[in-house]
Design an enzyme around this catalytic site. Structure first.
Site, PDB file in Angstrom:
ATOM      1  N   SER A  82       0.818  -1.218   0.000  1.00 33.96           N
ATOM      2  CA  SER A  82       0.000   0.000   0.000  1.00 33.96           C
ATOM      3  C   SER A  82       0.850   1.266   0.000  1.00 33.96           C
ATOM      4  CB  SER A  82      -0.875  -0.008   1.261  1.00 33.96           C
ATOM      5  OG  SER A  82      -1.432   1.265   1.479  1.00 33.96           O
TER       6      SER A  82
ATOM      7  N   GLU B  36       0.152   3.602   1.707  1.00 34.46           N
ATOM      8  CA  GLU B  36       0.147   4.023   3.114  1.00 34.46           C
ATOM      9  C   GLU B  36       1.523   3.728   3.745  1.00 34.46           C
ATOM     10  OE1 GLU B  36      -2.098   5.783   6.250  1.00 34.46           O
ATOM     11  OE2 GLU B  36      -2.412   5.645   4.093  1.00 34.46           O
TER      12      GLU B  36
ATOM     13  N   TYR C  14      -1.746   0.337  10.644  1.00 34.75           N
ATOM     14  CA  TYR C  14      -1.990  -0.324   9.354  1.00 34.75           C
ATOM     15  C   TYR C  14      -0.755  -0.206   8.453  1.00 34.75           C
ATOM     16  CZ  TYR C  14      -3.740  -0.856   4.548  1.00 34.75           C
ATOM     17  OH  TYR C  14      -3.900  -1.217   3.237  1.00 34.75           O
TER      18      TYR C  14
END
Ligand code: NAP
Ligand code: G4F
Length: 329
Positions: A125, A127, A149
């Site tokens: 990701s 992220e 996460y």
């Protein structure tokens, strides 16, 4: 054509259900890992249930993963399962680490034992980039995750690189930027906005309550991105690729466009801010450079921002109008 068999974890989610359809179109036998829930969550795959085979299992449970690999005997494995909501990772950090981080390692280990020649896709990701020091971000940008996460995804990313290097397994990370659709989970900001605008259009609400409107994301369309996942596993060698549109927009711009397509002029009158939706540490700005995926895999996203917002709002308005009409009739 050789027997092509794919095991998808996370098949009930947004990406898993689009990927399952893509692989069926390409002639694969598709197996999906599903975890036990008190009420089944099969709505995204309802129309293809007779074409796929579901296997009970959970990324938390190694023996179920071993069994899933033995039953499906896959040539390709797509690990899409995760606790995927960044907001929830702050309130359930250990669970997120267990599923999103260690879950990938459990599946890698089961693969090493039962399907060592299968090609393995890991849903990494953007992220992971988190607090970025450059723009746009690509495969060489350092990671600085800003949520439990993001931390878990970095762990899973390096576990994949390690299995590739240590055991010569075909393991590839897709570092995908945000991608959305009409079946995006309702808690993610894009769907929360499209659903909120639709509620206002259909007279069921008057406000949408949001957090940070200044955050910027590189938003693409999920079906374009599952095509990239598949292309990565058809490559001659395993590698890591960014998937992105190269364009970033703020949450505020998403809101403005959603109200504009719905024909509502005064968007500010319908937006309320609540700090409870702010994150303890925010990712302010993400914009990706997918030149490597275009150069080496011939991949390019086809759907741009305005088209994406338009289709999400239209789908939610149609859905809510149908349920309202059904109630009235
Ligand atoms: P999603 O809609 O939230 O789907 C997540 C899937 O994971 C669901 O099928 C869920 O099953 C399953 N799952 C959760 N915990 C599990 C467990 N313990 N064992 C087995 N399955 C479990 O996510 P998505 O948007 O499709 O994203 C797919 C993957 O890409 C995720 O790994 C996500 O982190 C990653 N990713 C997404 C984006 C994006 O913008 N969408 C961008 C980058 C990376 P239930 O139906 O039972 O809950
Ligand atoms: O829609 P979001 O919750 O997505 P986020 O955090 O970017 O994560 C998504 O994309 C990642 C890829 O970069 C995936 F890996 C991950 O699984 C997931 O699919 O939030 C987007 C932005 C954030 O900056 C958030 O603070 O929107 C901001 N925001 C403002 N108000 C809000 C809200 N987000 C949510 N969910 N709800 C709000 O009310």
């Amino acid at each position: 054509m050789p027997d092509r068999r794919a095991l998808i974890t996370g098949i009930t989610g947004q990406d898993g259900s689009f990927l399952a359809r893509l692989l069926l179109e390409k002639g694969y036998r598709v197996y999906g890992l599903v975890r036990r829930l008190s009420s089944p969550n099969l709505s995204n795959i309802a129309t293809i249930l007779d074409q796929i085979e579901l296997i009970d299992g959970d990324l938390m449970d190694p023996s179920s993963l071993n069994e899933a690999l033995k039953k499906s005997d896959p040539s390709e494995i797509y690990n899409l399962a995760a606790q995927s909501f960044v907001g929830a990772s702050f309130t359930q950090p250990v669970l997120t680490g267990e599923i999103t981080g260690l879950g990938a390692l459990r599946l890698l280990e089961a693969t090493r034992t039962h399907a060592p020649t299968a090609r393995f896709y890991q849903a990494a990701s953007s992220e992971m980039f988190g607090h970025v020091d450059r723009e746009p971000q690509d495969e060489s940008t350092p990671f600085h995750p800003r949520s439990p996460y993001g931390v878990a995804k970095v762990y899973a990313y390096w576990a994949c690189v390690n299995y590739r290097e240590a055991y010569s397994m075909f393991v590839s990370n897709g570092i995908l930027f945000n991608h959305e659709s009409t079946i995006r989970g309702i808690e993610f900001v894009t769907r929360k906005i499209s659903d909120g605008v639709a509620r206002i259009v259909t007279g069921q609400a008057n406000q949408i309550v949001l957090g940070n409107l200044d955050a910027r994301r590189d938003w693409g369309y999920a079906p374009d991105y599952v095509d990239l996942m598949w292309r990565m596993l058809q490559s001659s060698k395993p590698d890591d690729f960014v998937g992105a549109t190269g364009e970033s927009h703020s949450v505020k711009e998403f809101v403005q466009e959603a109200f504009r397509v719905a024909g509502i002029e005064d968007w500010e009158a319908h937006i309320k801010l609540d700090p409870k939706f702010n994150r303890p540490s925010e990712v302010y700005n993400l914009r990706g450079n997918a030149a490597k995926a275009e150069r080496e895999l011939g991949w390019k996203p086809r759907t741009r921002f305005a088209e994406l917002v338009g289709m999400m709002v239209a789908a939610d308005v149609a859905r809510l109008q149908t349920t309202r009409d059904a109630r009235a009739g």
